[in-house]
Design an enzyme around this catalytic site. Structure first.
Site, PDB file in Angstrom:
ATOM      1  N   ARG A 133       4.478   6.902  14.333  1.00  0.00           N
ATOM      2  CA  ARG A 133       4.344   7.298  12.925  1.00  0.00           C
ATOM      3  C   ARG A 133       3.703   8.669  12.760  1.00  0.00           C
ATOM      4  NH1 ARG A 133       0.249   4.349   8.881  1.00  0.00           N
ATOM      5  NH2 ARG A 133      -1.207   5.411  10.260  1.00  0.00           N
ATOM      6  N   ASP A 155       0.333   5.026   1.975  1.00  0.00           N
ATOM      7  CA  ASP A 155      -0.520   5.464   3.078  1.00  0.00           C
ATOM      8  C   ASP A 155      -1.638   6.412   2.620  1.00  0.00           C
ATOM      9  OD1 ASP A 155       0.943   3.922   4.859  1.00  0.00           O
ATOM     10  OD2 ASP A 155       2.399   5.513   5.208  1.00  0.00           O
ATOM     11  N   HIS A 213       4.701   0.214   0.227  1.00  0.00           N
ATOM     12  CA  HIS A 213       5.403  -0.519   1.278  1.00  0.00           C
ATOM     13  C   HIS A 213       4.524  -1.618   1.849  1.00  0.00           C
ATOM     14  CE1 HIS A 213       3.511   2.929   3.334  1.00  0.00           C
ATOM     15  NE2 HIS A 213       3.325   2.111   4.352  1.00  0.00           N
ATOM     16  N   HIS A 231       0.825  -1.218   0.000  1.00  0.00           N
ATOM     17  CA  HIS A 231       0.000   0.000   0.000  1.00  0.00           C
ATOM     18  C   HIS A 231       0.852   1.259   0.000  1.00  0.00           C
ATOM     19  CE1 HIS A 231       0.957  -0.536   4.271  1.00  0.00           C
ATOM     20  NE2 HIS A 231       0.767   0.774   4.400  1.00  0.00           N
TER      21      HIS A 231
HETATM   22  C1  OGA Z   1       3.055   2.676   8.096  1.00  0.00           C
HETATM   23  C2  OGA Z   1       3.304   1.265   7.885  1.00  0.00           C
HETATM   24  C3  OGA Z   1       5.141  -0.168   8.317  1.00  0.00           C
HETATM   25  C4  OGA Z   1       5.750  -0.833   9.496  1.00  0.00           C
HETATM   26  O1  OGA Z   1       3.638   3.225   9.031  1.00  0.00           O
HETATM   27  O2  OGA Z   1       2.308   3.290   7.332  1.00  0.00           O
HETATM   28  O3  OGA Z   1       2.749   0.678   6.984  1.00  0.00           O
HETATM   29  O4  OGA Z   1       6.675  -1.600   9.252  1.00  0.00           O
HETATM   30  N1  OGA Z   1       4.190   0.749   8.707  1.00  0.00           N
HETATM   31  O5  OGA Z   1       5.332  -0.613  10.633  1.00  0.00           O
HETATM   32 MN    MN Z   2       1.692   2.171   5.734  1.00  0.00          MN
END
Ligand code: OGA
Ligand code: MN
Length: 286
Positions: free
Chosen positions: A277, A106, A263, A104
């Site tokens: 995050r 974000d 990712h 995806h």
């Molecule tokens: C995000 C995500 C990846 C992770 O923060 O948007 O997808 O490895 N995280 O935590």
């Molecule tokens: Mn993500």
């Protein structure tokens, strides 16, 4: 590329760079910031090792790139110290579901999807919990000219609620509160329409802009045609040559550019994993 303010190790030909020689707990000079920004544009994802910063400092760092964007939909808690910080946390009592994540970008189901994400690793399990990024520019570049011409000018719908549907995430609907929240947001929500080949607003590079988590339908196509082409692109985007897989260490801080990347978080651990995050507001894709 070489930099004066730090050293950068390129982690794969397509993307990824590990930066040494920057202490993010100190205010960045404009020179340092400009070089970090250049490194982000060049590598798509950059990681700083061994950082010790507060949630406020993480927000201040994100703000150098743009405005923090409140999550459109997410089951994540917010930091008590700073509501702009999402808390991503799993442990043995609340383990992640293996195979639950999908490739995806974000929050692309909005008119102005995120520019980037700043993810700070507060606690990393002894094994597992890697993250993989894909350079969608490297992927686009490697397509045949015929396929590029076919995709040129196509638009697709992106639905942020698709990964949170009741059949996908039944646990989110177990208590009234969660269900009401999702339902109330969905009542007024419409999927966003974005070009399938996106141009980076700073570098002018082009990349594929579809992801299997949220891209639901190609505009002006029959559903079966759309499914057929999207399936192919989702599969193609998994080609290992386009990616970098990061093995986290506690206190790593990663910044990535969501405009030309996908990712995937591996949910292959049960030990504690805690991430802070911040997602940064982006522009209307073109
Ligand atoms: C995000 C995500 C990846 C992770 O923060 O948007 O997808 O490895 N995280 O935590
Ligand atoms: Mn993500």
């Amino acid at each position: 590329m070489t930099y004066e303010s730090f050293t950068l190790n390129e982690m794969s030909p397509a993307c990824g760079g590990i930066i040494e020689g920057i202490d993010l707990s100190q205010d960045l000079t404009n020179r340092q910031f400009d070089e970090i920004h250049d490194a982000l544009l060049d590598r798509t994802v950059i990681v700083f090792r061994d950082q010790h910063i507060t949630p406020d400092q993480q927000v201040a760092l994100a703000r150098r790139f743009g405005e923090p964007q409140p999550a459109a939909v997410s089951g994540f808690e917010k930091s008590a110290e700073n509501p702009e910080v999402d808390i991503l946390e799993y442990d043995a009592d609340n383990p992640p579901h293996v195979t639950r994540d999908l490739w995806h970008t974000d929050f692309v189901g909005t008119e102005r999807p995120t520019l980037g994400t700043v993810l700070y690793a507060k606690d990393i399990p002894p094994e597992g919990g890697d993250t993989i990024w894909v350079s969608t520019a490297a992927a686009y570049e490697a397509l045949s000219e015929r396929m590029k011409a076919h995709l040129d000018g196509l638009w697709a719908f992106h639905n942020s609620y698709q990964p949170y549907d009741e059949h996908v995430r039944p646990e989110m609907y177990e208590d009234e509160k969660g269900t009401d929240y999702i339902k109330s947001r969905r009542a007024t929500y419409r999927p966003a329409l974005h070009p399938m080949v996106r141009t980076h607003p700073v570098t002018g590079k082009q990349g594929l802009f579809v992801n299997e988590s949220m891209t639901s339908l190609i505009k002006d196509m029959d559903k079966r045609e759309s499914d057929f082409l999207l399936r192919y692109l989702f599969d193609y985007l998994r080609t290992p040559e386009f990616n970098y897989r990061h093995r986290w260490q506690t206190n790593d801080l990663a910044i990535w550019d969501n405009r030309l990347s996908l990712h995937y978080a591996l949910f292959d651990y049960t030990d504690h994993r805690l991430m802070h995050r911040i997602v940064i507001q982006g522009d209307v894709p073109y």
